[in-house]
Design an enzyme around this catalytic site. Structure first.
Site, mmCIF file in Angstrom:
data_model
loop_
_atom_site.group_PDB
_atom_site.id
_atom_site.type_symbol
_atom_site.label_atom_id
_atom_site.label_comp_id
_atom_site.label_asym_id
_atom_site.label_seq_id
_atom_site.Cartn_x
_atom_site.Cartn_y
_atom_site.Cartn_z
ATOM 1 N N GLY A 50 0.833 -1.192 0.000
ATOM 2 C CA GLY A 50 0.000 0.000 0.000
ATOM 3 C C GLY A 50 0.868 1.242 0.000
ATOM 4 N N ASN A 60 2.713 -0.165 12.202
ATOM 5 C CA ASN A 60 2.471 0.713 13.339
ATOM 6 C C ASN A 60 2.137 -0.083 14.598
ATOM 7 O OD1 ASN A 60 2.793 3.307 12.102
ATOM 8 N ND2 ASN A 60 0.814 3.044 11.102
ATOM 9 N N GLY A 70 4.399 0.278 1.965
ATOM 10 C CA GLY A 70 5.007 -0.835 1.237
ATOM 11 C C GLY A 70 5.295 -0.477 -0.212
ATOM 12 N N LYS A 104 7.446 6.623 18.903
ATOM 13 C CA LYS A 104 6.465 6.791 17.835
ATOM 14 C C LYS A 104 5.067 6.467 18.343
ATOM 15 C CE LYS A 104 5.226 5.647 13.124
ATOM 16 N NZ LYS A 104 5.381 4.764 11.967
ATOM 17 N N ASN A 156 -3.802 9.016 15.865
ATOM 18 C CA ASN A 156 -4.603 8.260 14.909
ATOM 19 C C ASN A 156 -6.042 8.071 15.391
ATOM 20 O OD1 ASN A 156 -3.217 6.979 12.334
ATOM 21 N ND2 ASN A 156 -1.634 7.171 13.892
#
Length: 318
Positions: A9, A102, A12, A197, A205
């Site tokens: 996606g 993630n 990637g 992170k 998010n």
């Protein structure tokens, strides 16, 4: 060396495109209209330094990764359990598997699994822990339309062994990434970087999914900034209970995210596309670890509940 990317996606595809351009033998695993577009027209990346198109091999068959020296898994975390048995079956004993996703990765604990990340331990049973190399992904990118990726900003992929050792294979993977135009430091304290992170991702998010706000929107009001700080402090308290030393303060982490501006988080992009949200690996895992460690995270629990409701309602819409 043959390099395979499972889940081509935004991230990637960005990896695969740059590695193809640098001369690597790349195979991308994808599906749907994005796969068909790449097979017909190639893969185009539009970024800060211009635009380019490459034509790597593309397939929807995970078995096509057989013979790869390195396999990058860039699937959304919730998609990995279903794909893990096929990935494991296609690996050779010498293949390095780079988990580039993630949240809290499935390999984080060598002797246990997090149910929120690896339900029933299927990933751990399918992909040998000894073959895994860790990775923290920093670029922001999006699939603008099938076959076209927009690279918003960032070019760093930190890599490291799960046990913190310096290894030849980690260095070779870093060399591949560097040759493709990325910054790829080899880290001995990758767990700290994962949590640095995660302090942002576990908050920004889900907040974006619940509110529809971009990163820039979230920081416009003092009330919004205070809410983000409260939520990030709770994530940091879980990290601290696990013995993690964050290399950057929550305040600096907030400033870094605010500087990105009006970027839609990956979770907001998925929500708008009515795709399942990556909530459990990012936020559910933090809450699971908080419960195991006896850390109170009331604000994170509320955020998780709201984001879960938003996720389900968005996918029920016509």
């Amino acid at each position: 060396m043959k390099v395979a990317i499972v889940g081509a996606g935004a991230i990637g595809g960005l990896l695969g495109a740059h590695m193809t351009r640098s001369g690597q033998d790349v195979v991308l695993i994808a599906r749907g209209p994005h796969l068909f577009a790449m097979q017909r027209r190639g893969l185009t990346v539009r970024g800060p330094d211009g635009e380019f198109t490459v034509k790597p091999r593309c397939s929807d068959d995970i078995g096509a990764i057989a013979g790869a020296g390195v396999v990058f898994i860039t699937l959304k975390a919730h998609s990995i359990p279903a794909a893990a048995p096929a990935i494991g079956a296609a690996l050779s004993d010498s293949t390095s598997v780079v988990g580039a996703m993630n949240g809290v990765p499935w390999w984080y604990f060598p002797d246990r699994h997090l149910e929120s990340v690896d339900p029933g331990g299927v990933i751990a049973r399918s992909i040998p822990h000894r073959q895994v190399v860790g990775c923290v992904v920093y670029p922001a990118a999006a699939v603008a339309e099938p076959g076209i990726i927009v690279h918003v900003e960032g070019n760093r992929f930190s890599v490291g062994e799960p046990d913190g050792s310096k290894s030849e294979r980690a260095q070779s993977i870093a060399t591949l990434l560097t040759a493709a135009g990325f910054k790829a430091p080899v880290q001995t304290r990758l767990r700290n970087e994962i949590w640095l992170k995660l302090v942002g991702n576990a908050v920004l998010n889900p907040v974006s999914a619940v509110t529809g706000a971009t990163l820039g929107d979230m920081y416009e009001s003092s009330g919004g900034r205070q809410l983000l700080r409260t939520l990030m402090d709770e994530v940091a308290s879980v990290a601290s209970a696990l013995g993690i030393e964050l290399p950057v303060s929550v305040e600096r982490r907030m400033a870094g995210a605010a500087a990105v501006g009006d970027h839609k988080t990956s979770m907001l992009q998925d929500l708008e596309a009515r795709k399942p949200l990556e909530l459990d690996a990012m936020l559910g895992a933090v809450i699971e670890l908080a419960g195991d460690s006896g850390v109170s995270v009331p604000s994170l629990r509320v955020l998780y509940g709201l984001a879960k409701m938003r996720d389900l309602s968005s996918r029920r819409q016509d």
